[in-house]
Design an enzyme around this catalytic site. Structure first.
Site, mmCIF file in Angstrom:
data_model
loop_
_atom_site.group_PDB
_atom_site.id
_atom_site.type_symbol
_atom_site.label_atom_id
_atom_site.label_comp_id
_atom_site.label_asym_id
_atom_site.label_seq_id
_atom_site.Cartn_x
_atom_site.Cartn_y
_atom_site.Cartn_z
ATOM 1 C CG ASP A 214 -39.376 19.524 9.262
ATOM 2 O OD1 ASP A 214 -39.781 18.369 9.075
ATOM 3 O OD2 ASP A 214 -38.784 19.887 10.309
ATOM 4 C CG HIS A 305 -32.631 14.226 8.896
ATOM 5 N ND1 HIS A 305 -32.472 13.727 10.169
ATOM 6 C CD2 HIS A 305 -33.962 14.492 8.773
ATOM 7 C CE1 HIS A 305 -33.641 13.703 10.784
ATOM 8 N NE2 HIS A 305 -34.563 14.158 9.958
HETATM 9 C C1 HEM Z 1 -37.406 14.035 7.126
HETATM 10 C C2 HEM Z 1 -35.836 17.873 9.596
HETATM 11 C C3 HEM Z 1 -35.745 15.234 13.652
HETATM 12 C C4 HEM Z 1 -37.630 11.526 11.240
HETATM 13 C C5 HEM Z 1 -36.979 15.287 7.453
HETATM 14 C C6 HEM Z 1 -36.820 16.367 6.512
HETATM 15 C C7 HEM Z 1 -36.395 17.440 7.209
HETATM 16 C C8 HEM Z 1 -36.266 17.054 8.580
HETATM 17 C C9 HEM Z 1 -36.113 18.826 6.667
HETATM 18 C C10 HEM Z 1 -37.047 16.271 4.980
HETATM 19 C C11 HEM Z 1 -38.432 16.609 4.561
HETATM 20 C C12 HEM Z 1 -39.506 15.735 5.126
HETATM 21 O O1 HEM Z 1 -39.765 14.611 4.659
HETATM 22 O O2 HEM Z 1 -40.121 16.197 6.073
HETATM 23 C C13 HEM Z 1 -35.652 17.482 10.906
HETATM 24 C C14 HEM Z 1 -35.154 18.333 11.950
HETATM 25 C C15 HEM Z 1 -35.123 17.590 13.093
HETATM 26 C C16 HEM Z 1 -35.611 16.272 12.762
HETATM 27 C C17 HEM Z 1 -34.761 19.782 11.771
HETATM 28 C C18 HEM Z 1 -34.703 17.970 14.479
HETATM 29 C C19 HEM Z 1 -34.634 19.214 14.909
HETATM 30 C C20 HEM Z 1 -36.247 14.005 13.352
HETATM 31 C C21 HEM Z 1 -36.465 12.947 14.303
HETATM 32 C C22 HEM Z 1 -37.001 11.906 13.625
HETATM 33 C C23 HEM Z 1 -37.113 12.308 12.242
HETATM 34 C C24 HEM Z 1 -36.167 13.007 15.796
HETATM 35 C C25 HEM Z 1 -37.436 10.550 14.131
HETATM 36 C C26 HEM Z 1 -36.792 9.862 15.009
HETATM 37 C C27 HEM Z 1 -37.734 11.901 9.929
HETATM 38 C C28 HEM Z 1 -38.303 11.042 8.908
HETATM 39 C C29 HEM Z 1 -38.218 11.759 7.713
HETATM 40 C C30 HEM Z 1 -37.616 13.035 8.047
HETATM 41 C C31 HEM Z 1 -38.882 9.657 9.106
HETATM 42 C C32 HEM Z 1 -38.660 11.282 6.339
HETATM 43 C C33 HEM Z 1 -37.541 10.488 5.737
HETATM 44 C C34 HEM Z 1 -37.862 10.005 4.348
HETATM 45 O O3 HEM Z 1 -38.489 8.938 4.241
HETATM 46 O O4 HEM Z 1 -37.498 10.698 3.383
HETATM 47 N N1 HEM Z 1 -36.635 15.736 8.704
HETATM 48 N N2 HEM Z 1 -35.918 16.255 11.426
HETATM 49 N N3 HEM Z 1 -36.650 13.584 12.122
HETATM 50 N N4 HEM Z 1 -37.334 13.084 9.381
HETATM 51 FE FE1 HEM Z 1 -36.551 14.627 10.388
#
Ligand code: HEM
Length: 396
Positions: A214, A305
Site C-alpha cells: 500500500d 480499488h
Molecule cells: C491505491 C489500499 C483507501 C486512493 C491503493 C492500493 C492499495 C490501496 C493496496 C494499491 C497500491 C498503491 O498504489 O498504493 C487502500 C485501503 C484503503 C484505501 C486498504 C482503506 C482502508 C483509499 C482512499 C483513497 C484511496 C480513501 C482516496 C480517496 C488511492 C489511490 C490509489 C490507491 C489514488 C492509486 C491508484 C492508482 O493510480 O493506481 N489503495 N486504499 N485509497 N488508493 Fe487506496
C-alpha cells in the site's frame, strides 16, 4: 519538589530542566543520548519551505491530535499558541527538551521526530476571520459509504506527530497538548503505526493490515510538487503549505479473511505477493486498465480499488501517507483495525474529492472497509529561519 509542581511557566520550567540535566550528567552509567548510529539519534530538519512530516518517509509511529479552540480565542491567541508550538517542535525534533519540559530525558531520543501543524475550517470562524478561510478548507461532502462518528471527525487545529519511537511521539504530543490547554480542548486523538525502522529495506513499500502493498502510486518528488504543495494560485499565507485529509477507515478483517487470494487480488487489482498490477509482474509496472484477457474480460476489474482510484487526469493525484490502527475490539469482536488514511494535496476539492466520490459510488473494496472519521486541514507552510507558524500572514 517545587520544581516538579510547576509545569507551565518558562522560567520555572527552565529551572526544572537545568536540575534534571545536572542529575543526568552526574550519572555516567546512564547516558542521556542513544549511540551515534542508533535510529533514536536521527533527526529530520525542522526549518524549511515546507513542513516536515509530509514528504518525510513515514516513520514507524504517529499520533494525530485535533484541538478545538476555546470560545473567545482571538487571532493573537492562536498566533501565540503556534509560536510556542514552533519553539517546542524545533527543540524536540532536534533532540532537545522543550522549554519547561517536565521529562527532559525523553527528549534525548528524537528518532526522526516530525511535527506537522494545520488549521481546520472552524479555526477561522472561531478567531473571527472567516473571510481568510480558503474555499476548499471545509468538511468533505457526505459520501454514501460514510458512517462517520463525531469522535473521529473535525477539529480546529491538528498536530501530526511522527517518529521512529512511540515513546518519543508520546512525549512530544503531551508537550504540545500542555501548551494548548489554555487555548482549547482536545477533540480527538488517533494513534497509528507502520513497520519499525529498519524492518524493511529503505524505500520499500509497506503493507497494510489487509496484507496489501500500500503506497505504490504517488506523485513523484520534485517533478510533481505542484500536486502536493500550494503554489502561487493559493493564498499568499498558504504558499508552501498543503491540504490534508484524515479519514479513519475501519477494515472488516474477519470477513476479508474469508476471501481466497485470487479474490483479494481482484478486489484491489494488484497481486498480494509483489504488489504488481494484475497486468504486470513488478510493483512499479504501470497498471494497464484497458488490457483484456483471453476470456474477453478486463484483466483488472474496472470496479477494483485501483480501477476506480486511478486518476482520470494528473490533477487528481495525491500523496497518501497512511498509518494502521489496531485497538482493543468491543466484546464479541476479534479485532478493531483499520487505516488512518492521510493524504496531502494542493487542492482537496479537485484532487481528493473526485477520487473519493468515485470510490464511494463503486469500489469492490467497500465491502470490507467503512470510513468512520473525516477531517480536513490546511497545513501551514514551513518556518524559515527565525519565523514561526504563528507569523503566517493569515493574521494580517
Ligand atoms: C491505491 C489500499 C483507501 C486512493 C491503493 C492500493 C492499495 C490501496 C493496496 C494499491 C497500491 C498503491 O498504489 O498504493 C487502500 C485501503 C484503503 C484505501 C486498504 C482503506 C482502508 C483509499 C482512499 C483513497 C484511496 C480513501 C482516496 C480517496 C488511492 C489511490 C490509489 C490507491 C489514488 C492509486 C491508484 C492508482 O493510480 O493506481 N489503495 N486504499 N485509497 N488508493 Fe487506496
Amino acid at each position: 519538589r517545587r520544581g516538579f509542581l510547576v509545569g507551565g511557566g518558562a522560567v520555572a520550567g527552565g529551572a526544572t530542566v537545568a536540575l534534571a540535566g545536572a542529575a543526568l550528567g552526574a550519572d555516567p552509567g546512564r547516558p542521556a543520548t542513544p549511540p551515534e548510529d542508533a535510529v533514536g539519534r536521527a533527526t529530520v530538519p525542522f526549518r524549511g519551505l515546507h513542513q516536515a512530516g509530509v514528504r518525510t518517509p513515514p516513520q514507524a509511529a504517529a499520533t494525530l491530535v485535533a484541538v478545538d479552540l476555546a470560545e473567545g480565542t482571538g487571532p493573537a491567541d492562536l498566533a501565540r499558541l503556534l509560536r510556542v508550538w514552533t519553539e517546542d517542535a524545533e527543540r524536540l525534533t532536534a533532540g532537545a527538551p522543550a522549554l519547561g519540559d517536565t521529562e527532559p530525558e525523553l527528549a534525548a531520543v528524537p528518532a526522526n521526530l516530525t511535527v506537522t501543524v494545520g488549521l481546520g475550517p472552524g479555526a477561522f470562524d472561531r478567531i473571527g476571520m472567516a473571510g481568510r478561510r480558503p474555499d476548499w478548507l471545509a468538511p468533505l461532502p457526505a459520501f454514501g459509504i460514510d458512517r462517520l462518528e463525531q469522535r473521529w471527525s473535525g477539529g480546529d487545529l491538528v498536530a501530526q506527530v511522527c517518529a521512529d519511537d512511540a515513546l518519543t511521539v508520546a512525549h512530544a504530543v503531551r508537550t504540545l497538548l500542555k501548551q494548548a490547554r489554555p487555548f482549547g480542548s482536545l477533540r480527538w486523538v488517533q494513534h497509528g503505526f507502520r513497520n519499525s525502522a529498519g524492518s524493511l529495506p529503505g524505500g520499500f513499500t509497506q503493507r497494510n493490515l489487509m496484507g496489501q502493498v500500500d503506497g505504490t502510486v504517488q506523485p513523484v518528488d520534485g517533478a510533481e510538487d505542484d500536486l502536493v504543495w500550494i503554489g502561487d494560485d493559493g493564498p499568499g499565507w498558504l504558499r508552501g503549505g498543503t491540504g490534508m485529509v484524515v479519514r479513519r477507515i475501519a477494515m472488516h478483517l474477519d470477513t476479508w479473511d474469508e476471501l481466497d487470494r485470487p479474490a483479494k487480488e481482484r478486489v484491489i487489482g494488484r497481486r498480494l505477493a509483489t504488489g504488481a498490477p494484475l497486468t504486470g509482474s513488478e510493483e512499479q509496472h504501470p497498471a494497464d486498465l484497458t488490457a483484456v484477457g483471453p476470456d474477453g474480460l478486463p484483466v483488472i476489474d474496472p470496479a477494483s480499488h485501483i480501477g476506480r482510484a486511478a486518476p482520470l487526469d494528473r490533477r487528481e493525484r495525491m500523496l497518501r501517507r497512511p498509518y494502521h490502527y489496531d485497538v482493543p475490539p468491543p466484546p464479541g469482536q476479534l479485532s478493531d483495525s483499520g487505516q488512518v488514511f492521510i493524504s496531502f494535496q494542493a487542492d482537496v476539492r479537485t484532487q481528493f474529492v473526485p477520487v473519493q466520490q468515485r470510490l464511494a459510488e463503486v469500489d469492490l473494496l467497500n465491502r470490507w472497509t467503512t470510513p468512520i472519521g473525516s477531517a480536513v486541514f490546511a497545513v501551514l507552510p514551513g518556518s524559515l529561519r527565525e519565523s514561526t507558524w504563528g507569523r503566517c500572514s493569515w493574521r494580517a
